[in-house]
Design a protein around this motif. Structure first.
Motif, PDB file in Angstrom:
ATOM      1  N   GLN A   1      47.313   0.544  39.931  1.00 36.67           N
ATOM      2  CA  GLN A   1      47.728   1.499  40.950  1.00 36.67           C
ATOM      3  C   GLN A   1      49.047   1.134  41.639  1.00 36.67           C
ATOM      4  OE1 GLN A   1      46.437   4.416  41.572  1.00 36.67           O
ATOM      5  NE2 GLN A   1      47.806   4.891  43.271  1.00 36.67           N
TER       6      GLN A   1
ATOM      7  N   ALA B   1      51.795   2.538  39.909  1.00 39.21           N
ATOM      8  CA  ALA B   1      51.673   3.934  39.490  1.00 39.21           C
ATOM      9  C   ALA B   1      51.398   4.864  40.661  1.00 39.21           C
ATOM     10  CB  ALA B   1      50.558   4.061  38.448  1.00 39.21           C
TER      11      ALA B   1
ATOM     12  N   ALA C   1      53.141  10.037  38.736  1.00 35.74           N
ATOM     13  CA  ALA C   1      52.105   9.231  38.088  1.00 35.74           C
ATOM     14  C   ALA C   1      50.723   9.649  38.569  1.00 35.74           C
ATOM     15  CB  ALA C   1      52.335   7.744  38.367  1.00 35.74           C
ATOM     16  N   MET C   2      50.636  10.036  39.840  1.00 33.92           N
ATOM     17  CA  MET C   2      49.336  10.428  40.381  1.00 33.92           C
ATOM     18  C   MET C   2      48.830  11.717  39.735  1.00 33.92           C
ATOM     19  SD  MET C   2      48.086   8.310  42.565  1.00 33.92           S
ATOM     20  CE  MET C   2      47.007   9.018  43.803  1.00 33.92           C
ATOM     21  N   LEU C   3      49.763  12.593  39.354  1.00 34.77           N
ATOM     22  CA  LEU C   3      49.355  13.917  38.875  1.00 34.77           C
ATOM     23  C   LEU C   3      49.391  14.065  37.359  1.00 34.77           C
ATOM     24  CD1 LEU C   3      50.811  16.292  41.616  1.00 34.77           C
ATOM     25  CD2 LEU C   3      48.486  15.446  41.328  1.00 34.77           C
ATOM     26  N   SER C   4      49.710  12.968  36.647  1.00 34.47           N
ATOM     27  CA  SER C   4      49.644  13.105  35.192  1.00 34.47           C
ATOM     28  C   SER C   4      48.298  12.572  34.705  1.00 34.47           C
ATOM     29  CB  SER C   4      50.811  12.390  34.522  1.00 34.47           C
ATOM     30  OG  SER C   4      50.975  11.121  35.078  1.00 34.47           O
ATOM     31  N   PRO C   5      47.771  13.206  33.663  1.00 37.94           N
ATOM     32  CA  PRO C   5      46.417  12.871  33.225  1.00 37.94           C
ATOM     33  C   PRO C   5      46.331  11.488  32.582  1.00 37.94           C
ATOM     34  CG  PRO C   5      47.385  14.560  31.812  1.00 37.94           C
ATOM     35  CD  PRO C   5      48.351  14.329  32.914  1.00 37.94           C
ATOM     36  N   LEU C   6      45.183  10.877  32.717  1.00 39.27           N
ATOM     37  CA  LEU C   6      44.953   9.547  32.155  1.00 39.27           C
ATOM     38  C   LEU C   6      44.126   9.658  30.880  1.00 39.27           C
ATOM     39  CD1 LEU C   6      44.141   7.621  35.454  1.00 39.27           C
ATOM     40  CD2 LEU C   6      46.203   7.440  34.087  1.00 39.27           C
TER      41      LEU C   6
ATOM     42  N   TRP D   1      49.091   4.483  30.400  1.00 42.92           N
ATOM     43  CA  TRP D   1      48.308   3.656  31.325  1.00 42.92           C
ATOM     44  C   TRP D   1      46.990   3.266  30.677  1.00 42.92           C
ATOM     45  CZ3 TRP D   1      51.134   1.841  35.021  1.00 42.92           C
ATOM     46  CH2 TRP D   1      52.187   2.597  35.533  1.00 42.92           C
TER      47      TRP D   1
ATOM     48  N   TYR E   1      41.271  19.423  35.645  1.00 39.36           N
ATOM     49  CA  TYR E   1      42.516  18.710  35.386  1.00 39.36           C
ATOM     50  C   TYR E   1      42.725  17.587  36.407  1.00 39.36           C
ATOM     51  CZ  TYR E   1      47.408  17.588  34.960  1.00 39.36           C
ATOM     52  OH  TYR E   1      48.576  16.896  34.803  1.00 39.36           O
ATOM     53  N   LEU E   2      42.584  17.948  37.684  1.00 41.79           N
ATOM     54  CA  LEU E   2      42.808  16.940  38.736  1.00 41.79           C
ATOM     55  C   LEU E   2      41.930  15.704  38.522  1.00 41.79           C
ATOM     56  CD1 LEU E   2      43.162  18.881  42.122  1.00 41.79           C
ATOM     57  CD2 LEU E   2      44.917  17.620  40.858  1.00 41.79           C
TER      58      LEU E   2
ATOM     59  N   THR F   1      41.051  14.402  35.837  1.00 37.93           N
ATOM     60  CA  THR F   1      41.508  13.526  34.747  1.00 37.93           C
ATOM     61  C   THR F   1      42.762  12.736  35.135  1.00 37.93           C
ATOM     62  OG1 THR F   1      43.033  15.114  33.757  1.00 37.93           O
ATOM     63  CG2 THR F   1      40.732  15.222  33.038  1.00 37.93           C
ATOM     64  N   THR F   2      43.346  13.077  36.283  1.00 33.65           N
ATOM     65  CA  THR F   2      44.588  12.400  36.663  1.00 33.65           C
ATOM     66  C   THR F   2      44.285  11.127  37.459  1.00 33.65           C
ATOM     67  OG1 THR F   2      44.738  13.535  38.777  1.00 33.65           O
ATOM     68  CG2 THR F   2      45.775  14.623  36.887  1.00 33.65           C
ATOM     69  N   ARG F   3      45.321  10.386  37.739  1.00 33.25           N
ATOM     70  CA  ARG F   3      45.165   9.196  38.569  1.00 33.25           C
ATOM     71  C   ARG F   3      44.730   9.580  39.985  1.00 33.25           C
ATOM     72  NH1 ARG F   3      46.315   3.878  38.460  1.00 33.25           N
ATOM     73  NH2 ARG F   3      47.035   3.923  36.320  1.00 33.25           N
ATOM     74  N   PHE F   4      45.143  10.764  40.427  1.00 31.11           N
ATOM     75  CA  PHE F   4      44.669  11.254  41.727  1.00 31.11           C
ATOM     76  C   PHE F   4      43.139  11.332  41.723  1.00 31.11           C
ATOM     77  CE2 PHE F   4      43.666  15.135  44.347  1.00 31.11           C
ATOM     78  CZ  PHE F   4      43.862  14.543  45.579  1.00 31.11           C
TER      79      PHE F   4
ATOM     80  N   THR G   1      41.653   7.813  41.805  1.00 32.67           N
ATOM     81  CA  THR G   1      41.688   7.163  43.116  1.00 32.67           C
ATOM     82  C   THR G   1      40.679   7.821  44.074  1.00 32.67           C
ATOM     83  OG1 THR G   1      43.561   8.561  43.747  1.00 32.67           O
ATOM     84  CG2 THR G   1      44.070   6.354  42.948  1.00 32.67           C
TER      85      THR G   1
ATOM     86  N   MET H   1      43.882  -2.527  46.064  1.00 30.99           N
ATOM     87  CA  MET H   1      44.488  -2.210  44.766  1.00 30.99           C
ATOM     88  C   MET H   1      45.786  -1.413  44.939  1.00 30.99           C
ATOM     89  SD  MET H   1      42.685  -3.446  42.355  1.00 30.99           S
ATOM     90  CE  MET H   1      41.596  -4.707  42.948  1.00 30.99           C
ATOM     91  N   GLY H   2      46.087  -1.045  46.169  1.00 37.30           N
ATOM     92  CA  GLY H   2      47.334  -0.333  46.421  1.00 37.30           C
ATOM     93  C   GLY H   2      47.179   1.164  46.589  1.00 37.30           C
ATOM     94  N   VAL H   3      45.935   1.645  46.632  1.00 37.94           N
ATOM     95  CA  VAL H   3      45.715   3.078  46.816  1.00 37.94           C
ATOM     96  C   VAL H   3      46.000   3.443  48.274  1.00 37.94           C
ATOM     97  CG1 VAL H   3      44.007   4.935  46.747  1.00 37.94           C
ATOM     98  CG2 VAL H   3      43.920   3.101  45.054  1.00 37.94           C
TER      99      VAL H   3
END
Ligand SMILES: Nc1ncnc2c1ncn2[C@@H]1O[C@H](COP(=O)(O)OP(=O)(O)OP(=O)(O)O)[C@@H](O)[C@H]1O
Ligand SMILES: [Mg+2]
Lengths: 257, 308
Positions: free
Chosen positions: A106, A109, A114-119, A125, B138-139, B141-144, B147, B161-163
């Motif tokens: 994190q 990223a 980076a927060m809004l692209s899928p993982l 990542w 979609y949301l 599946t993202t890093r958002f 977190t 972890m920096g969130v």
């Protein structure tokens, strides 16, 4: 930059009337593999908590990489290169193995993009996290949340999650607790490899065999005070250290292990 | 299509959007019991703009979402400081304040309610529900999304972890409020009439139940929860009279053909809710369940064997 990667200056911390950390100062040289040891309740985890910003010290400074981070919010420290694992496993129980490791990324990223692209499977990542897990010979257990995994595996994932931040200083709080001897040996080799990659390691560990084979330097705490700062070779001959361990209920756990 | 079916699809779509709004807050560890408040803000924003300025529906729907989202963000900051039951109470109090304000504002019709021009048929909320569901999937599946779930599990470690706990929580709460507002705007335009009583505490409780019982770990949870609890009363409406006849006959009575009291539907709903919580405390749809299902599909027989 030269100079020690970490410098603790006269740190003190009390919880109520109990002085848990009492005027502790030591340095961790850049690139070192250093141990922080001491009997149970000596204050080792508290030192980690002061370094990572979970607690604020009553007195003293924490200097990381030449910068005074004593007042820096805990969230920002990992981004500077200070990552840790936890003694009592603190993985996210409802996340998968890979997701836990991706959480460790994190600090690298946090941008909106980076927060809004899928993982998903193609995300760099996710591939990085999987590669790191493969390096440490950990199965990714697809379809499992970590809550259901055995203790020893979760303990290792703790280390990998901290590593995912690509830290300059990796702080490990009893990473070998609960591992069997062959797992401990594998952990040691892995940590040596990480260290050779340039990462400084500060490790809290009761397994003296691991400490001796991994670390060249050790600092010893007892009742919140620093009683030893020197080579691991001589630590068990030091009269004060011997007394600290033998005087404690857990004498057998430390020195003779 | 029959009016009955059209009505059900419309209300189902509205409930799904509404549930996703609350889900985003809950999935990031914020129990939002103020759903009706945000829904009311969206409904009245859309209704007022439509009735007074004659704006086209596309714009009033958007406005309903935006206004509720802004209110949500404004509320999210003070709410950050509250936890657990205090958070629940704070959001609940917010909804009560909204209802009180509407009742006392003549421009919004007060207790009389308000007619909303610009009728939309069931297809419009349905398309809205599909788009919202896709957005939330979609949301997640993202890093958002990652977190959000991490914060739900362990806020302190997420921070280390920096969130940015604040940013993630405010964003999740705010977007959730916007979705709840959007559901209100659809409601206003589909029903053509809104009143403060329509956004009462029961509405907030039900939508939170949909989400908690459906499951808060994946985007499937609110979809299944909202669908199940919207359709269940309708099914019961059909099944209950027959069931009553059976029961009465069993006990030697003579069925009189009368319909059972409506309140039975709520009793059954309540029993189901308690049973759900006892049997599946993490909600009907859990993460492990979805993972297992999709993993099995990926490695189904007939596909190439995995190498290890
Ligand atoms: N948050 C806290 N509040 C009160 N006391 C605390 C707190 N954290 C730690 N302590 C106390 O501080 C002392 C040092 O604890 P710490 O966890 O740092 O020891 P440790 O050296 O890590 O021990 P162990 O080897 O058992 O992990 C203990 O007596 C502990 O009870
Ligand atoms: Mg400890």
């Amino acid at each position: 930059m030269s100079g020690p990667i970490l410098k603790l200056e006269n740190l003190s911390k009390a919880f109520g009337a109990v002085q848990v950390i009492d005027d502790v100062s030591f340095e961790v040289p850049r690139g070192a593999r250093m141990a922080l040891i001491g009997p149970n309740g000596a204050g080792k985890t508290t030192i980690f908590n002061l370094m990572s910003g979970t607690y604020a010290p009553d007195r003293g400074r924490v200097i990381f990489d030449g910068r005074d981070i004593t007042d820096l919010p805990s969230r920002k420290r990992i981004g500077l290169g200070l990552a840790r694992s936890f003694q009592n496993i603190r993985l996210m129980p409802h996340l998968s193995v890979v997701e836990n490791v991706m959480l460790g990324q994190q600090s690298r990223a946090g941008s909106l993009g980076a927060m809004l692209s899928p993982l998903g499977a193609r995300s760099r990542w996710r591939r990085q996290a999987e590669a790191l897990l493969a390096d440490m010979n950990i199965d990714t257990y697809p379809g499992e949340v970590v809550a259901t995994l055995p203790y020893g595996i979760r303990k290792k994932i703790e280390v990998v999650r901290a590593l995912a931040a690509q830290p300059k200083l990796l702080m490990l709080d009893e990473p070998a607790a609960g591992l069997n001897p062959s797992e401990t040996a594998a952990l040691r080799d892995f940590l040596v490899q990480i260290s050779e990659g340039g990462t400084t390691i500060l490790i809290v560990e009761h397994d003296m065999g691991l400490v001796r084979s991994l670390c060249d330097r050790a600092v010893v705490l007892n009742f919140g005070r620093l009683i030893y700062d020197g080579s691991t070779r001589d630590v068990q001959k030091d009269p004060q250290v011997l007394e600290a361990y033998l005087g404690s209920r857990h004498a057998g756990e430390g020195v003779h292990a | 299509m029959s009016g009955y079916l059209a009505g059900i699809i419309a209300i189902l779509s509205i409930n799904v959007i509404f549930a996703y709004g609350i889900f985003l807050a809950v999935a990031s560890g914020q129990l939002n019991l103020g759903g009706a408040g945000f829904q009311a803000v969206g409904a009245y924003a859309a209704g007022w703009l439509s009735a007074n300025l004659g704006l086209p529906v596309a714009l009033t729907l958007l406005a309903g979402a935006v206004v509720a989202g802004l209110v949500g963000v404004a509320l999210a900051f003070p709410i950050l400081r509250t936890r657990g039951v205090y958070l629940v109470l704070a959001t609940f109090a917010f909804a009560e304040v909204v209802a009180g304000l509407i009742l006392n504002t003549d421009a919004l019709g007060g207790a009389m309610g308000m007619s909303v021009p610009g009728y939309v048929e069931w297809q419009v909320p349905m398309i809205g529900a599909v788009v919202v569901a896709l957005l939330v999937f979609y949301l997640m599946t993202t890093r958002f999304g990652l977190t959000m779930r991490a914060i739900h599990d362990d806020e302190d470690v997420s921070d280390l972890m920096g969130v940015s706990i604040r940013n993630v929580k405010v964003a999740a709460f705010g977007v959730g409020a916007a979705l709840a507002g959007l559901s209100g705007a659809f409601y206003a335009h589909n029903f053509g009439y809104i009143e403060a009583q329509g956004f009462n505490a029961m509405v907030s409780i039900y939508v939170l139940l949909y989400v908690l019982l459906g499951g808060t770990q994946t985007a499937w949870g609110p979809l299944v929860g909202a669908a199940f609890f919207t359709l269940l009363p309708e099914i019961l409406r059909e099944v209950l009279p027959a069931a009553k006849e059976v029961v009465v006959t069993l006990f030697g009575g003579v069925p009189d053909g009368s319909r059972p009291d409506e309140s039975w539907r709520f009793v059954i709903l309540g029993v189901l809710a308690v049973a759900f919580m006892a049997i599946r405390p993490e909600g009907l749809i859990t993460r492990t369940m979805v993972e297992r299902l999709s993993f099995r599909r990926r490695t189904a027989p007939g596909m190439k064997e995995a190498t290890e």
